[in-house]
Design a protein around this motif. Structure first.
Motif, PDB file in Angstrom:
ATOM      1  N   MET A   1       0.838  -1.174   0.000  1.00 52.12           N
ATOM      2  CA  MET A   1       0.000   0.000   0.000  1.00 52.12           C
ATOM      3  C   MET A   1       0.881   1.234   0.000  1.00 52.12           C
ATOM      4  N   GLU A   2       0.549   2.127  -0.897  1.00 52.82           N
ATOM      5  CA  GLU A   2       1.246   3.402  -0.978  1.00 52.82           C
ATOM      6  C   GLU A   2       0.216   4.505  -0.879  1.00 52.82           C
ATOM      7  N   LEU A   3       0.602   5.630  -0.288  1.00 47.93           N
ATOM      8  CA  LEU A   3      -0.289   6.782  -0.203  1.00 47.93           C
ATOM      9  C   LEU A   3       0.517   8.023  -0.541  1.00 47.93           C
ATOM     10  N   ASN A   4       0.151   8.669  -1.642  1.00 50.27           N
ATOM     11  CA  ASN A   4       0.801   9.911  -2.051  1.00 50.27           C
ATOM     12  C   ASN A   4      -0.208  11.032  -1.931  1.00 50.27           C
ATOM     13  N   VAL A   5       0.228  12.167  -1.381  1.00 46.90           N
ATOM     14  CA  VAL A   5      -0.699  13.272  -1.158  1.00 46.90           C
ATOM     15  C   VAL A   5      -0.268  14.534  -1.891  1.00 46.90           C
ATOM     16  N   GLU A   6      -1.269  15.312  -2.258  1.00 47.02           N
ATOM     17  CA  GLU A   6      -1.049  16.633  -2.851  1.00 47.02           C
ATOM     18  C   GLU A   6      -2.214  17.511  -2.420  1.00 47.02           C
ATOM     19  N   ARG A   7      -2.062  18.802  -2.603  1.00 41.98           N
ATOM     20  CA  ARG A   7      -3.127  19.733  -2.226  1.00 41.98           C
ATOM     21  C   ARG A   7      -3.506  20.589  -3.419  1.00 41.98           C
ATOM     22  N   GLN A   8      -4.797  20.842  -3.513  1.00 40.88           N
ATOM     23  CA  GLN A   8      -5.316  21.815  -4.473  1.00 40.88           C
ATOM     24  C   GLN A   8      -6.211  22.739  -3.671  1.00 40.88           C
ATOM     25  N   GLY A   9      -5.713  23.908  -3.382  1.00 44.59           N
ATOM     26  CA  GLY A   9      -6.439  24.833  -2.514  1.00 44.59           C
ATOM     27  C   GLY A   9      -6.552  24.237  -1.125  1.00 44.59           C
ATOM     28  N   GLY A  10      -7.768  24.206  -0.579  1.00 44.47           N
ATOM     29  CA  GLY A  10      -7.977  23.643   0.752  1.00 44.47           C
ATOM     30  C   GLY A  10      -8.334  22.172   0.728  1.00 44.47           C
ATOM     31  N   THR A  11      -8.101  21.529  -0.424  1.00 49.44           N
ATOM     32  CA  THR A  11      -8.455  20.111  -0.569  1.00 49.44           C
ATOM     33  C   THR A  11      -7.207  19.245  -0.602  1.00 49.44           C
ATOM     34  N   LEU A  12      -7.189  18.248   0.272  1.00 47.11           N
ATOM     35  CA  LEU A  12      -6.125  17.243   0.265  1.00 47.11           C
ATOM     36  C   LEU A  12      -6.555  16.122  -0.667  1.00 47.11           C
ATOM     37  N   ILE A  13      -5.688  15.757  -1.595  1.00 50.12           N
ATOM     38  CA  ILE A  13      -5.953  14.619  -2.469  1.00 50.12           C
ATOM     39  C   ILE A  13      -4.930  13.547  -2.128  1.00 50.12           C
ATOM     40  N   ALA A  14      -5.429  12.398  -1.688  1.00 47.24           N
ATOM     41  CA  ALA A  14      -4.564  11.278  -1.307  1.00 47.24           C
ATOM     42  C   ALA A  14      -4.781  10.163  -2.309  1.00 47.24           C
ATOM     43  N   LYS A  15      -3.706   9.746  -2.972  1.00 52.68           N
ATOM     44  CA  LYS A  15      -3.813   8.686  -3.971  1.00 52.68           C
ATOM     45  C   LYS A  15      -3.305   7.390  -3.360  1.00 52.68           C
ATOM     46  N   ALA A  16      -4.220   6.430  -3.230  1.00 54.89           N
ATOM     47  CA  ALA A  16      -3.879   5.129  -2.661  1.00 54.89           C
ATOM     48  C   ALA A  16      -3.532   4.170  -3.791  1.00 54.89           C
ATOM     49  N   ALA A  17      -2.492   3.357  -3.576  1.00 55.81           N
ATOM     50  CA  ALA A  17      -2.086   2.386  -4.584  1.00 55.81           C
ATOM     51  C   ALA A  17      -1.794   1.048  -3.915  1.00 55.81           C
ATOM     52  N   GLY A  18      -2.057  -0.012  -4.654  1.00 56.69           N
ATOM     53  CA  GLY A  18      -1.786  -1.357  -4.141  1.00 56.69           C
ATOM     54  C   GLY A  18      -3.003  -1.953  -3.468  1.00 56.69           C
ATOM     55  N   ARG A  19      -2.784  -2.533  -2.289  1.00 52.07           N
ATOM     56  CA  ARG A  19      -3.843  -3.219  -1.541  1.00 52.07           C
ATOM     57  C   ARG A  19      -4.016  -2.593  -0.170  1.00 52.07           C
ATOM     58  N   ILE A  20      -5.262  -2.493   0.270  1.00 59.14           N
ATOM     59  CA  ILE A  20      -5.536  -2.111   1.657  1.00 59.14           C
ATOM     60  C   ILE A  20      -6.277  -3.299   2.262  1.00 59.14           C
ATOM     61  N   ASP A  21      -5.599  -3.977   3.178  1.00 59.97           N
ATOM     62  CA  ASP A  21      -6.167  -5.185   3.768  1.00 59.97           C
ATOM     63  C   ASP A  21      -5.929  -5.203   5.270  1.00 59.97           C
ATOM     64  N   GLY A  22      -6.222  -6.321   5.890  1.00 59.23           N
ATOM     65  CA  GLY A  22      -6.087  -6.435   7.339  1.00 59.23           C
ATOM     66  C   GLY A  22      -4.681  -6.199   7.837  1.00 59.23           C
ATOM     67  N   VAL A  23      -3.693  -6.440   6.997  1.00 66.60           N
ATOM     68  CA  VAL A  23      -2.296  -6.268   7.391  1.00 66.60           C
ATOM     69  C   VAL A  23      -1.921  -4.786   7.487  1.00 66.60           C
ATOM     70  N   ASN A  24      -2.428  -3.964   6.555  1.00 66.60           N
ATOM     71  CA  ASN A  24      -1.970  -2.573   6.502  1.00 66.60           C
ATOM     72  C   ASN A  24      -3.073  -1.521   6.624  1.00 66.60           C
ATOM     73  N   ALA A  25      -4.305  -1.927   6.910  1.00 64.68           N
ATOM     74  CA  ALA A  25      -5.402  -0.957   6.990  1.00 64.68           C
ATOM     75  C   ALA A  25      -5.151   0.089   8.067  1.00 64.68           C
ATOM     76  N   SER A  26      -4.602  -0.337   9.188  1.00 71.99           N
ATOM     77  CA  SER A  26      -4.299   0.604  10.264  1.00 71.99           C
ATOM     78  C   SER A  26      -3.228   1.602   9.820  1.00 71.99           C
ATOM     79  N   ASP A  27      -2.210   1.119   9.104  1.00 71.55           N
ATOM     80  CA  ASP A  27      -1.170   2.008   8.571  1.00 71.55           C
ATOM     81  C   ASP A  27      -1.773   3.009   7.586  1.00 71.55           C
ATOM     82  N   PHE A  28      -2.683   2.517   6.739  1.00 79.23           N
ATOM     83  CA  PHE A  28      -3.360   3.391   5.781  1.00 79.23           C
ATOM     84  C   PHE A  28      -4.116   4.496   6.514  1.00 79.23           C
ATOM     85  N   GLU A  29      -4.896   4.102   7.515  1.00 76.55           N
ATOM     86  CA  GLU A  29      -5.681   5.074   8.275  1.00 76.55           C
ATOM     87  C   GLU A  29      -4.783   6.106   8.960  1.00 76.55           C
ATOM     88  N   GLN A  30      -3.696   5.645   9.576  1.00 81.33           N
ATOM     89  CA  GLN A  30      -2.775   6.559  10.254  1.00 81.33           C
ATOM     90  C   GLN A  30      -2.083   7.488   9.263  1.00 81.33           C
TER      91      GLN A  30
END
Length: 111
Positions: A1-30
């Motif tokens: 799981m990868e999470l890349n972020v960027e901003r456009q004005g007051g909006t955060l855009i987070a691009k998730a890649a790969g898998r979000i599962d029981g192993v890394n869901a907590s990492d994704f959320e954090q």
């Protein structure tokens, strides 16, 4: 799981890649919560490169949406593949979280 972020004005855009599962869901959320600033009025999670999401991943998305709702910030998902969209539809999450076909549509909805 990868999470890349960027901003456009007051909006955060987070691009998730790969898998979000029981192993890394907590990492994704954090990672997502950690990327959100108090000044962000909206958050969009771009799912274009997400290949899989489990129920633990859905829970992480829901917890983030609820936290943003408590502070009156908008939340949306965009660009899910057909199988990922089906997971949100089957679980009923598409009824409580805005899901858009494109990033542009999501940006205009939270704008």
């Amino acid at each position: 799981m990868e999470l890349n972020v960027e901003r456009q004005g007051g909006t955060l855009i987070a691009k998730a890649a790969g898998r979000i599962d029981g192993v890394n869901a907590s990492d994704f959320e954090q990672s997502l919560s950690g990327a959100i600033d108090d000044s962000d009025t909206a958050v969009i999670v771009d799912l274009a490169d997400l290949s899989y999401i489990s129920s633990a991943g859905l829970r992480a998305v829901l917890l983030t949406a609820k936290a943003l709702s408590r502070r009156s910030a908008k939340f949306a998902l965009c660009s899910p593949s057909k199988p990922i969209r089906e997971v949100f539809e089957i679980s009923g999450f598409d009824k409580i979280i805005d899901i858009h076909d494109s990033r542009e549509a999501a940006l205009s909805s939270v704008g």
